[in-house]
Motif scaffolding. Structure first.
Motif, PDB file in Angstrom:
ATOM      1  N   PHE A   1       0.811  -1.228   0.000  1.00 20.79           N
ATOM      2  CA  PHE A   1       0.000   0.000   0.000  1.00 20.79           C
ATOM      3  C   PHE A   1       0.845   1.279   0.000  1.00 20.79           C
ATOM      4  O   PHE A   1       0.435   2.288   0.544  1.00 20.79           O
ATOM      5  CB  PHE A   1      -0.970   0.025   1.201  1.00 20.79           C
ATOM      6  CG  PHE A   1      -1.605  -1.302   1.478  1.00 20.79           C
ATOM      7  CD1 PHE A   1      -2.585  -1.792   0.633  1.00 20.79           C
ATOM      8  CD2 PHE A   1      -1.215  -2.066   2.576  1.00 20.79           C
ATOM      9  CE1 PHE A   1      -3.164  -3.031   0.880  1.00 20.79           C
ATOM     10  CE2 PHE A   1      -1.784  -3.298   2.821  1.00 20.79           C
ATOM     11  CZ  PHE A   1      -2.765  -3.798   1.969  1.00 20.79           C
ATOM     12  N   CYS A   2       2.050   1.217  -0.577  1.00 23.29           N
ATOM     13  CA  CYS A   2       2.900   2.422  -0.555  1.00 23.29           C
ATOM     14  C   CYS A   2       2.364   3.518  -1.475  1.00 23.29           C
ATOM     15  O   CYS A   2       2.622   4.697  -1.261  1.00 23.29           O
ATOM     16  CB  CYS A   2       4.342   2.065  -0.940  1.00 23.29           C
ATOM     17  SG  CYS A   2       4.519   1.542  -2.652  1.00 23.29           S
TER      18      CYS A   2
ATOM     19  N   CYS B   1       2.916   3.393  -7.236  1.00 22.32           N
ATOM     20  CA  CYS B   1       2.350   3.125  -8.573  1.00 22.32           C
ATOM     21  C   CYS B   1       1.376   4.225  -8.987  1.00 22.32           C
ATOM     22  O   CYS B   1       1.388   4.686 -10.132  1.00 22.32           O
ATOM     23  CB  CYS B   1       1.661   1.763  -8.595  1.00 22.32           C
ATOM     24  SG  CYS B   1       0.477   1.548  -7.257  1.00 22.32           S
ATOM     25  N   ALA B   2       0.547   4.659  -8.043  1.00 21.63           N
ATOM     26  CA  ALA B   2      -0.451   5.695  -8.360  1.00 21.63           C
ATOM     27  C   ALA B   2       0.253   7.003  -8.702  1.00 21.63           C
ATOM     28  O   ALA B   2      -0.197   7.761  -9.564  1.00 21.63           O
ATOM     29  CB  ALA B   2      -1.396   5.892  -7.186  1.00 21.63           C
ATOM     30  N   LYS B   3       1.390   7.255  -8.030  1.00 21.66           N
ATOM     31  CA  LYS B   3       2.116   8.513  -8.277  1.00 21.66           C
ATOM     32  C   LYS B   3       2.797   8.495  -9.645  1.00 21.66           C
ATOM     33  O   LYS B   3       2.871   9.518 -10.317  1.00 21.66           O
ATOM     34  CB  LYS B   3       3.177   8.729  -7.193  1.00 21.66           C
ATOM     35  CG  LYS B   3       2.578   9.271  -5.918  1.00 21.66           C
ATOM     36  CD  LYS B   3       3.668   9.680  -4.952  1.00 21.66           C
ATOM     37  CE  LYS B   3       3.127   9.655  -3.542  1.00 21.66           C
ATOM     38  NZ  LYS B   3       3.932   8.900  -2.603  1.00 21.66           N
ATOM     39  N   VAL B   4       3.330   7.343 -10.055  1.00 20.24           N
ATOM     40  CA  VAL B   4       4.097   7.343 -11.309  1.00 20.24           C
ATOM     41  C   VAL B   4       3.216   7.223 -12.547  1.00 20.24           C
ATOM     42  O   VAL B   4       3.659   7.551 -13.642  1.00 20.24           O
ATOM     43  CB  VAL B   4       5.182   6.231 -11.356  1.00 20.24           C
ATOM     44  CG1 VAL B   4       6.135   6.353 -10.205  1.00 20.24           C
ATOM     45  CG2 VAL B   4       4.579   4.839 -11.411  1.00 20.24           C
TER      46      VAL B   4
ATOM     47  N   CYS C   1       7.452  -0.241  -8.721  1.00 21.69           N
ATOM     48  CA  CYS C   1       6.906  -0.865  -7.514  1.00 21.69           C
ATOM     49  C   CYS C   1       8.012  -1.569  -6.722  1.00 21.69           C
ATOM     50  O   CYS C   1       8.620  -2.532  -7.213  1.00 21.69           O
ATOM     51  CB  CYS C   1       5.816  -1.872  -7.883  1.00 21.69           C
ATOM     52  SG  CYS C   1       5.205  -2.754  -6.429  1.00 21.69           S
ATOM     53  N   PRO C   2       8.279  -1.144  -5.506  1.00 19.28           N
ATOM     54  CA  PRO C   2       9.380  -1.755  -4.758  1.00 19.28           C
ATOM     55  C   PRO C   2       9.071  -3.182  -4.295  1.00 19.28           C
ATOM     56  O   PRO C   2       9.966  -3.926  -3.911  1.00 19.28           O
ATOM     57  CB  PRO C   2       9.564  -0.814  -3.553  1.00 19.28           C
ATOM     58  CG  PRO C   2       8.305  -0.039  -3.441  1.00 19.28           C
ATOM     59  CD  PRO C   2       7.619  -0.060  -4.763  1.00 19.28           C
ATOM     60  N   GLN C   3       7.795  -3.529  -4.302  1.00 20.32           N
ATOM     61  CA  GLN C   3       7.392  -4.865  -3.844  1.00 20.32           C
ATOM     62  C   GLN C   3       7.226  -5.860  -4.986  1.00 20.32           C
ATOM     63  O   GLN C   3       6.858  -6.996  -4.763  1.00 20.32           O
ATOM     64  CB  GLN C   3       6.021  -4.753  -3.123  1.00 20.32           C
ATOM     65  CG  GLN C   3       6.047  -3.957  -1.851  1.00 20.32           C
ATOM     66  CD  GLN C   3       6.928  -4.633  -0.821  1.00 20.32           C
ATOM     67  OE1 GLN C   3       7.967  -4.096  -0.472  1.00 20.32           O
ATOM     68  NE2 GLN C   3       6.529  -5.808  -0.355  1.00 20.32           N
TER      69      GLN C   3
ATOM     70  N   ARG D   1       9.491   0.929 -18.631  1.00 21.03           N
ATOM     71  CA  ARG D   1       9.225  -0.422 -18.125  1.00 21.03           C
ATOM     72  C   ARG D   1      10.513  -1.098 -17.634  1.00 21.03           C
ATOM     73  O   ARG D   1      10.452  -2.131 -16.958  1.00 21.03           O
ATOM     74  CB  ARG D   1       8.575  -1.264 -19.248  1.00 21.03           C
ATOM     75  CG  ARG D   1       8.402  -2.755 -18.937  1.00 21.03           C
ATOM     76  CD  ARG D   1       7.369  -2.952 -17.847  1.00 21.03           C
ATOM     77  NE  ARG D   1       7.253  -4.329 -17.406  1.00 21.03           N
ATOM     78  CZ  ARG D   1       7.780  -4.824 -16.284  1.00 21.03           C
ATOM     79  NH1 ARG D   1       8.529  -4.053 -15.511  1.00 21.03           N
ATOM     80  NH2 ARG D   1       7.572  -6.071 -15.946  1.00 21.03           N
ATOM     81  N   VAL D   2      11.677  -0.550 -17.995  1.00 21.98           N
ATOM     82  CA  VAL D   2      12.933  -1.239 -17.660  1.00 21.98           C
ATOM     83  C   VAL D   2      13.202  -1.119 -16.165  1.00 21.98           C
ATOM     84  O   VAL D   2      13.552  -0.063 -15.647  1.00 21.98           O
ATOM     85  CB  VAL D   2      14.111  -0.674 -18.492  1.00 21.98           C
ATOM     86  CG1 VAL D   2      15.385  -1.438 -18.164  1.00 21.98           C
ATOM     87  CG2 VAL D   2      13.796  -0.768 -19.968  1.00 21.98           C
ATOM     88  N   ASP D   3      13.014  -2.224 -15.507  1.00 20.99           N
ATOM     89  CA  ASP D   3      13.157  -2.306 -14.058  1.00 20.99           C
ATOM     90  C   ASP D   3      14.643  -2.362 -13.692  1.00 20.99           C
ATOM     91  O   ASP D   3      15.446  -2.914 -14.447  1.00 20.99           O
ATOM     92  CB  ASP D   3      12.461  -3.619 -13.618  1.00 20.99           C
ATOM     93  CG  ASP D   3      12.144  -3.640 -12.147  1.00 20.99           C
ATOM     94  OD1 ASP D   3      13.036  -3.272 -11.363  1.00 20.99           O
ATOM     95  OD2 ASP D   3      11.019  -4.028 -11.787  1.00 20.99           O
ATOM     96  N   GLU D   4      14.981  -1.812 -12.539  1.00 26.38           N
ATOM     97  CA  GLU D   4      16.378  -1.878 -12.083  1.00 26.38           C
ATOM     98  C   GLU D   4      16.863  -3.317 -12.037  1.00 26.38           C
ATOM     99  O   GLU D   4      18.017  -3.619 -12.344  1.00 26.38           O
ATOM    100  CB  GLU D   4      16.498  -1.276 -10.683  1.00 26.38           C
ATOM    101  CG  GLU D   4      16.425   0.220 -10.677  1.00 26.38           C
ATOM    102  CD  GLU D   4      16.593   0.803  -9.278  1.00 26.38           C
ATOM    103  OE1 GLU D   4      17.290   0.189  -8.458  1.00 26.38           O
ATOM    104  OE2 GLU D   4      16.009   1.865  -9.013  1.00 26.38           O
TER     105      GLU D   4
END
Ligand code: FES
Length: 496
Positions: free
Chosen positions: A270-271, A274-277, A311-313, A379-382
């Motif tokens: 629930f951070c 996603c809604a912010k980005v 998304c960090p999760q 879309r390129v994730d770390e």
């Protein structure tokens, strides 16, 4: 008041540039210096002087009138705007013809850097104005002073055609002011999630294929909200927007791409990142107290994947571009002789198409590059990049559209932020940061694509086996540490 609508057409118009900051023209100091909008009011039969063009200082009809073009447009000195306002040249040509028509024998002079008469019939109009005796002087005046006795204005200008410095005495001066985006347009822009180009006008979905569509589905744009344009172009664009809107309205239903995000409610903490980005406001913010995960509006999601990458999760996945699918491609690329390959993440719309362009133009570039396509560089994730390095990739290139061209509004900004984070991380781990490269390549830049590939091939060759081994070891250790920190969570069913 709530109004339910099927589509929205944004046609909020524009504002005009305030020439006050061009102090050398004396707009705020001399009564007889006016703007082109003020000229319109004076010459208009319904205006304050009932169409009599009189000068403000003594209410006499002036005989010598000057026009200065590009006031606030095509400026490179930090004042005004760098773009061409499109309509000012022809507006001045029209004004000079009006003057000649109302007051035969009047002497009008236009000071310009280029006269742009590119529309249908515009060149004829320009020629007619010259035939009426209007003088066109190629040069923008540097200074205007007033003769306190007569109220006349003395202009100093370098005539760039003759190369001579000239002085012109005029009774009245009209500043041909440029066009700027609506200054109060922010509310509408935010409401409709419209993004703007660097000049502040609203960006279209695609300049050639979707010139009246906003990137947000169901929103169309018309007129000067998109860029400065004249009446004819505004009407043309408005007709096109109305036609595009009616297609949607008449269909009664809308088709969406299958590439949209999904939330794994079990993994979500629930951070709300996603809604912010989300560039489309397609994700409703989660409610931590109520343990309510973010809700994705599937019809609004355009599929850029920025939410999944941020998304960090790892609680968000993109259909058809899931983490496992991309990771599997990375693994396949580095499986054999990883040290020989340049792993490139290329966005579908620009960089990947730029590669295609290089291919169809038969441009030569090394065969060592291996492309992983994502819809957007956002879309390129770390973890894709780190995974590639961990498996022994000598270099990784992330490539996307130029900033203003990203097909997902501003998703590319997240690419840049993520890359900055990655470079920091690599630096802290003692890994050479230039092994991770970022390039903006458009669909038309096949040449650039080939050039980048050639340059990076040389760099790939320069990465030593020791560096690769060190990177693998460091990243394996990091992964172990991260695993210990993270509590394992059971994967649950994916809900939309
Ligand atoms: Fe190319 Fe976003 S679509 S970077």
């Amino acid at each position: 008041m709530n109004i339910e609508v099927g589509v929205v057409i944004a046609a909020t118009g524009m504002d005009v540039y305030d020439p006050t900051e061009y102090d050398e023209y004396g707009y705020t100091r001399f009564d007889n210096v006016i703007t082109s909008m003020e000229f319109e009011r004076l010459i208009c039969a319904g205006g304050p002087t009932e169409g009599h063009f009189i000068r403000p200082s003594d209410r006499k009809i002036p005989q010598k009138i000057g026009f200065i073009q590009c006031v606030g447009s095509r400026s490179q000195d930090g004042r005004g705007n760098p773009y061409c306002s499109n309509i000012c040249c022809m507006n001045t040509v029209k004004d000079t013809l009006l003057l000649c028509d109302h007051y035969p024998g009047v002497q009008a002079s236009v000071f310009y850097m280029d006269m742009r008469a590119f529309g249908k019939g515009f060149e004829d109009l320009y020629m007619r104005s010259k035939e009426e005796g209007v003088k066109y002087v190629r040069g923008i005046p540097g200074d205007v002073v007033e003769d306190p006795e007569t109220g006349n204005l003395i202009l100093t200008v370098e005539n760039t055609t003759t190369g001579k410095l000239e002085k012109h005495e005029l009774e009245m001066l009209v500043l041909s002011q440029g066009v700027i985006p609506r200054q109060d347009g922010d509310t509408v822009r935010k409401l409709l999630t419209l993004s703007t180009t660097s000049d502040g006008f609203v960006m279209e979905s695609h300049p050639k294929l979707k010139p009246v569509d906003a990137p947000t589905k169901g929103v169309f744009i018309a007129g000067c909200v998109e860029s400065p344009k004249d009446v004819k172009d505004s009407v043309t664009q408005a007709s096109a927007a109305a036609a595009r809107a009616s297609i949607l309205l008449n269909a009664g239903k809308t088709k969406i791409e299958a590439i949209t995000s999904q939330v794994d409610t079990e993994l979500c903490n629930f951070c709300g990142i996603c809604a912010k980005v989300c560039p489309y406001n397609a994700i409703g913010a989660p409610d931590r107290k109520a343990e309510k995960p973010p809700m994705i509006i599937q019809a609004a999601c355009a599929g850029c994947g920025a939410c999944a990458a941020e998304c960090p999760q790892d609680a968000i996945q993109m259909r058809h571009f899931r983490d496992e699918q991309i990771m599997a491609q990375v693994e396949a690329i580095v499986k054999d002789d990883p040290e020989k390959h340049l792993l490139t993440f290329a966005c579908n719309w620009c960089s990947y198409a730029g590669g295609d362009n290089a291919g169809t133009a038969r441009l030569q570039y090394p065969t060592s590059s291996r492309l992983v396509r994502t819809m957007c560089s956002g879309r390129v994730d770390e973890k894709f990049v780190m995974h590639a390095f961990k498996l022994g990739a000598p270099m990784v290139l992330v490539s996307g559209c130029h900033f203003a061209d990203c097909h997902y509004i501003n998703a590319v900004h997240w690419t840049q932020k993520r890359m900055d984070r990655l470079w920091n991380k690599l630096d802290k781990l003692g890994i050479r940061v230039d092994r991770l490269q970022l390039e903006w390549i458009s669909a038309a830049e096949g040449q650039k694509f080939a050039k980048v590939m050639r340059e990076l091939e040389e760099r790939v060759q320069a990465v030593t086996d020791e560096e690769i081994e060190f990177t693998k070891k460091v990243l394996a250790e990091e992964e172990e540490k991260a695993k210990k920190k993270k509590k394992p969570k059971a994967k649950a069913e994916v809900s939309v």
